[in-house]
Design a protein around this motif. Structure first.
Motif, PDB file in Angstrom:
ATOM      1  N   VAL A   1       0.855  -1.185   0.000  1.00  0.00           N
ATOM      2  CA  VAL A   1       0.000   0.000   0.000  1.00  0.00           C
ATOM      3  C   VAL A   1       0.895   1.241   0.000  1.00  0.00           C
ATOM      4  O   VAL A   1       1.965   1.240   0.629  1.00  0.00           O
ATOM      5  N   GLN A   2       0.462   2.265  -0.670  1.00  0.00           N
ATOM      6  CA  GLN A   2       1.182   3.535  -0.636  1.00  0.00           C
ATOM      7  C   GLN A   2       0.881   4.271   0.667  1.00  0.00           C
ATOM      8  O   GLN A   2      -0.226   4.163   1.222  1.00  0.00           O
ATOM      9  N   LYS A   3       1.862   5.024   1.113  1.00  0.00           N
ATOM     10  CA  LYS A   3       1.674   5.850   2.303  1.00  0.00           C
ATOM     11  C   LYS A   3       0.440   6.729   2.140  1.00  0.00           C
ATOM     12  O   LYS A   3       0.234   7.345   1.096  1.00  0.00           O
ATOM     13  N   GLY A   4      -0.397   6.740   3.177  1.00  0.00           N
ATOM     14  CA  GLY A   4      -1.621   7.516   3.133  1.00  0.00           C
ATOM     15  C   GLY A   4      -2.829   6.735   2.646  1.00  0.00           C
ATOM     16  O   GLY A   4      -3.969   7.195   2.781  1.00  0.00           O
ATOM     17  N   GLY A   5      -2.600   5.570   2.090  1.00  0.00           N
ATOM     18  CA  GLY A   5      -3.697   4.762   1.577  1.00  0.00           C
ATOM     19  C   GLY A   5      -4.380   3.938   2.665  1.00  0.00           C
ATOM     20  O   GLY A   5      -4.020   3.986   3.839  1.00  0.00           O
TER      21      GLY A   5
ATOM     22  N   SER B   1      -2.422   4.737   6.021  1.00  0.00           N
ATOM     23  CA  SER B   1      -1.339   3.796   6.313  1.00  0.00           C
ATOM     24  C   SER B   1       0.017   4.495   6.271  1.00  0.00           C
ATOM     25  O   SER B   1       0.281   5.342   5.404  1.00  0.00           O
ATOM     26  N   GLN B   2       0.885   4.114   7.210  1.00  0.00           N
ATOM     27  CA  GLN B   2       2.212   4.696   7.354  1.00  0.00           C
ATOM     28  C   GLN B   2       3.285   3.618   7.231  1.00  0.00           C
ATOM     29  O   GLN B   2       3.029   2.448   7.524  1.00  0.00           O
ATOM     30  N   PRO B   3       4.496   4.007   6.803  1.00  0.00           N
ATOM     31  CA  PRO B   3       5.574   3.011   6.724  1.00  0.00           C
ATOM     32  C   PRO B   3       5.774   2.260   8.033  1.00  0.00           C
ATOM     33  O   PRO B   3       6.133   1.075   8.027  1.00  0.00           O
TER      34      PRO B   3
ATOM     35  N   THR C   1      -0.888 -11.855   7.185  1.00  0.00           N
ATOM     36  CA  THR C   1      -0.752 -10.990   6.013  1.00  0.00           C
ATOM     37  C   THR C   1       0.443 -10.078   6.234  1.00  0.00           C
ATOM     38  O   THR C   1       0.512  -9.370   7.247  1.00  0.00           O
ATOM     39  N   LYS C   2       1.369 -10.104   5.296  1.00  0.00           N
ATOM     40  CA  LYS C   2       2.526  -9.232   5.396  1.00  0.00           C
ATOM     41  C   LYS C   2       2.223  -7.923   4.690  1.00  0.00           C
ATOM     42  O   LYS C   2       2.036  -7.893   3.469  1.00  0.00           O
TER      43      LYS C   2
ATOM     44  N   SER D   1       3.262  -4.157   3.557  1.00  0.00           N
ATOM     45  CA  SER D   1       4.338  -3.207   3.301  1.00  0.00           C
ATOM     46  C   SER D   1       3.727  -1.889   2.870  1.00  0.00           C
ATOM     47  O   SER D   1       2.942  -1.854   1.913  1.00  0.00           O
ATOM     48  N   VAL D   2       4.075  -0.825   3.564  1.00  0.00           N
ATOM     49  CA  VAL D   2       3.584   0.502   3.224  1.00  0.00           C
ATOM     50  C   VAL D   2       4.750   1.281   2.623  1.00  0.00           C
ATOM     51  O   VAL D   2       5.758   1.535   3.283  1.00  0.00           O
ATOM     52  N   LYS D   3       4.590   1.649   1.363  1.00  0.00           N
ATOM     53  CA  LYS D   3       5.662   2.333   0.623  1.00  0.00           C
ATOM     54  C   LYS D   3       5.594   3.841   0.840  1.00  0.00           C
ATOM     55  O   LYS D   3       4.513   4.412   0.764  1.00  0.00           O
ATOM     56  N   PRO D   4       6.748   4.453   1.081  1.00  0.00           N
ATOM     57  CA  PRO D   4       6.757   5.908   1.337  1.00  0.00           C
ATOM     58  C   PRO D   4       6.451   6.734   0.083  1.00  0.00           C
ATOM     59  O   PRO D   4       6.533   6.237  -1.014  1.00  0.00           O
TER      60      PRO D   4
END
Lengths: 115, 112
Positions: A13-17, A80-82, A109-110, A112-115
């Protein structure tokens, strides 16, 4: 009947999503549904939990939605945040029989939040 | 704060060795659990205990035994370690009226 099925296995997920993780169960006797968060090298930590008498519970950016008729519950992570990058486990439990509240876990569930 | 400690964070043992993993809690809780965690398989319950000297098998007890001589301490024993027991081992406790379980930091065991 004792299984808890969790999806997806991994999520980016992208940051903020919004991150959404779903779980489904079969046993209608389950009456407690927690979510655990686990960072690498650490034990799982209780994040938020719900009982079937409510359809939603919110704590900060984390919300559990519960659908009793569909036997499904989900975790929503808003904005969502890193730092939310971790493995998330759903679980279910019932206060009956010999198990006396033992948790049945999903497979995780793994996230990952991308910045 | 609930505190659950496990004797080792990392352990390397040889096939056939007897392995002891210890879990200690400081909350006077009755219920203690041992899980193993493997990628893609989630957490699987090995054994649990509701009281001193009491033990119950979980979902995957084969190859393991446990001991609970004191309320605060729950030990997991691998009588003869095998390579398929290489895993992360997690201890948890539960007490009071709720179902909440609190986990220790885990022991990563490698059997060579």
């Amino acid at each position: 009947q004792q299984q808890v099925k969790q999806s997806p296995q991994s999520l980016i997920v992208q940051k903020g999503g919004i991150s959404i993780i779903n779980c489904a169960y079969e046993n209608t006797a389950f009456d407690y549904f927690p979510w655990y968060q686990q960072f690498p090298g650490k034990g799982p930590a209780l994040l938020i939990a719900i009982r079937p008498d409510v359809s939603e519970k919110k704590e900060g950016r984390f919300t559990i939605s519960f659908n009793k008729s569909a036997k499904q519950f989900s975790l929503h992570i808003m904005d969502s945040q890193p730092g939310d990058s971790a493995t998330y486990f759903c679980a279910a439990s019932m206060d009956s029989g010999g198990s006396q509240g033992n948790l049945i876990f999903g497979k995780g569930t793994k996230l990952s939040v991308k910045p | 704060d609930v505190k659950v400690t496990q004797s080792s964070r990392y352990l390397v043992k040889r096939t056939g060795e007897k392995v002891f993993l210890e879990c200690v809690q400081d909350m006077d809780h009755e219920n203690m659990f041992w899980y193993r965690q493997d990628p893609g398989l989630g957490l699987r319950l090995i054994y649990f205990s509701y009281d001193v000297k009491m033990k119950e098998k979980g979902d995957i007890p084969e190859g393991y035994s446990v001991s609970r001589e004191k309320k605060e301490r729950f030990s997991l024993i691998l009588e003869s370690a095998s390579t398929n027991q290489t895993s992360m081992y997690l201890c948890a406790i539960r007490g009071g009226a709720g179902y909440e379980q609190y986990f220790g930091p885990g022991t990563r065991l490698t059997v060579t």
